[in-house]
Design an enzyme around this catalytic site. Structure first.
Site, mmCIF file in Angstrom:
data_model
loop_
_atom_site.group_PDB
_atom_site.id
_atom_site.type_symbol
_atom_site.label_atom_id
_atom_site.label_comp_id
_atom_site.label_asym_id
_atom_site.label_seq_id
_atom_site.Cartn_x
_atom_site.Cartn_y
_atom_site.Cartn_z
ATOM 1 C CG HIS A 1 -2.232 -0.783 0.801
ATOM 2 N ND1 HIS A 1 -2.179 -1.962 0.130
ATOM 3 C CD2 HIS A 1 -3.549 -0.516 0.982
ATOM 4 C CE1 HIS A 1 -3.406 -2.411 -0.078
ATOM 5 N NE2 HIS A 1 -4.263 -1.546 0.425
ATOM 6 C CD GLU B 1 -6.567 11.716 11.463
ATOM 7 O OE1 GLU B 1 -5.893 10.687 11.595
ATOM 8 O OE2 GLU B 1 -7.267 11.925 10.447
ATOM 9 C CG ASP C 1 -6.121 8.274 9.374
ATOM 10 O OD1 ASP C 1 -5.821 8.353 10.577
ATOM 11 O OD2 ASP C 1 -6.216 9.260 8.626
#
Ligand code: FAD
Length: 428
Positions: free
Chosen positions: A112, A285, A174
């Site tokens: 990823h 955040e 996240d």
């Protein structure tokens, strides 16, 4: 071992950095010119190695690209290790082939990365996800609980296992469908980093296969130079085969709150205020919305389309808005005191009052929230598109100027993806 392009963190005397995650078109293409001069000899020498796992030469398509989906660099071979010694054998073998073979090696976690970091053009990719944990995911309770896991383990699996014991890692990304080795080679940053530091600050011990093919254990006290090089080392200082990660008590539930601001200074001041508090929120955040009318359709949004609260009716009218996202952890019996503390914290902030939105969800649902977005995007065929993403750490002293130029003058919209922006404490 191969080299990759890298982002470096600036050290300055500011107390906080803002981590900014943006969609940008990057112009840099990693150079991968390590073509093997004699493929068939190299191939047969790799093929003859005595391994518990196996090497494939034909089915290499999956390891030729990553989540960024902008480069195609097929490897010569993929190693599917079944033991640490398989990784040592292959690394040692490549070392013995010498520099004339030009063979590169890359550990691949969940693939990823955004810019080809886990690719090895005509080299050997090590598929870390096939490396099993010795005895599964091992949890140790006590005053300083921890979990021992394989470098190829996904964080979501670690969360599910540790929750069975009422425990959890403290610092997250996240998105949890990433491997331990993949995020520890970077930093692993999310809304808990202001409090616990990035994931690399929450590791007690690592087991590494070095560039010489040796399996070495390291920690702050044992081989500390290797330990500190590998953490955040972009896969360049060794391959993480095992990690010991610090755990803490896991809450049952979270109160998840979002509020909007129209002024960057107010937004930024409130975020910094929250991360400076000893007893505040557990997660801080934020994100930026530029020139959008479909505010609630954001793929990362916790708002539901049927929601009838005042916040869901809020119209952005195409303005640039700043969304603060905060979370308070709690157990069911602590709901009253948690609500009081949350009210008090919110009363210290200067957001647009009509934009307050909150929900209560199980801890695991909150942590695994991006996976819901993934499912939606996959259904529309939008998950495997190119992702020109960028992460920046901007010092506090420059953030206002940065925000003014980028959000007001350069970007005209963020219709194609999220822009996250939030502060982290340098001391963590
Ligand atoms: C949807 C999404 C959301 C994300 N959100 C966040 C976020 O909130 N915070 C954050 O910090 N990051 C985030 N990331 C980025 C992510 O953390 C990194 O891209 C991470 O490297 C991906 O992990 P991976 O297992 O897929 O690693 P890979 O892409 O497979 O590898 C990444 C790098 O680590 C090396 N590597 C992999 N395994 C090992 C190992 N065992 N030992 C040594 N080196 C190894 C590789 O060679 C490569 O250089 C996100 C990525 C995606 C796709």
């Amino acid at each position: 071992m191969r080299l990759t392009s890298s982002l470096r963190f600036h050290r300055q005397n500011n107390k906080t950095f803002l981590r900014i995650f943006m969609i940008l078109v990057l112009s840099c293409i990693p150079g991968r010119t390590n073509l093997c001069s004699n493929h068939s000899d190299t191939r047969s020498s790799l093929d003859s190695l005595d391994l518990e796992g196996y090497i494939t030469f034909d089915d290499v398509h999956n390891a030729s690209k990553d989540f960024g989906n902008r480069y195609q660099f097929p490897p010569l071979a993929i190693l599917h290790p079944k033991s640490v010694s398989d990784i040592s054998t292959v690394v040692r073998h490549i070392l013995h082939l010498g520099s004339t073979s030009n063979l590169t090696v890359a550990a691949r976690g969940h693939g990823h990365s955004l810019q080809g970091q886990a690719l090895a053009h005509q080299g050997v990719v090590i598929n870390m996800e096939s490396l099993p944990s010795h005895d599964g995911i091992k949890i140790y309770k006590g005053t300083q609980p921890y979990v021992d896991v394989s470098g190829g383990e996904l964080w979501i699996n670690i969360l599910r296992e540790t929750l069975k014991h009422g425990l959890s890692p403290k610092s997250w990304t996240d998105y949890l469908h990433l491997t331990v080795g993949g995020t520890l080679s970077n930093a692993g940053i999310s809304g808990q980093a202001f409090k616990h530091g990035p994931q690399i600050n929450n590791v007690y011990q690592l087991e590494i296969v070095t560039g010489k093919g040796e399996a070495v254990t390291c920690s702050k006290k044992l081989n500390p130079e290797l330990f500190h090089s590998v953490l955040g080392g972009l896969g360049q200082f060794g391959i993480i085969t095992r990690a010991r990660i610090s755990l803490g008590p896991a809450p049952h539930m979270v109160k998840w709150i979002r509020v909007l601001y129209s002024n960057f200074s107010t937004f930024s001041r409130d975020q910094e205020h929250l991360i400076s508090k000893k007893k505040g929120f557990d997660f801080v955040e934020g994100s930026v919305t530029i020139n959008r009318t479909d505010l609630l359709n954001n793929w990362r949004s916790s708002f539901t389309p049927n929601d009838s609260t005042e916040a869901s009716q809020f119209k952005s009218d195409g303005k640039t808005l700043y969304c603060l996202e905060v979370v308070k952890y709690f157990n069911k019996e602590e709901a009253n005191s948690m609500n009081q503390e949350t009210e008090k914290l919110l009363s210290e902030l200067s957001y647009i009052p009509s934009t307050l939105f909150s929900s209560v969800v199980p801890y695991i649902e909150f942590l695994d929230r991006v996976h819901l977005g993934e499912i939606k995007l996959r259904a529309k065929g939008l998950w495997e598109v190119p992702h020109p993403w960028l992460n920046l750490l901007v010092p506090k002293s420059s953030i206002f100027e940065f925000a003014t130029e980028v959000f007001n003058n350069i970007l005209t919209s963020n219709n194609n993806g999220p822009i996250l922006i939030y502060p982290v404490n340098q001391s963590k």
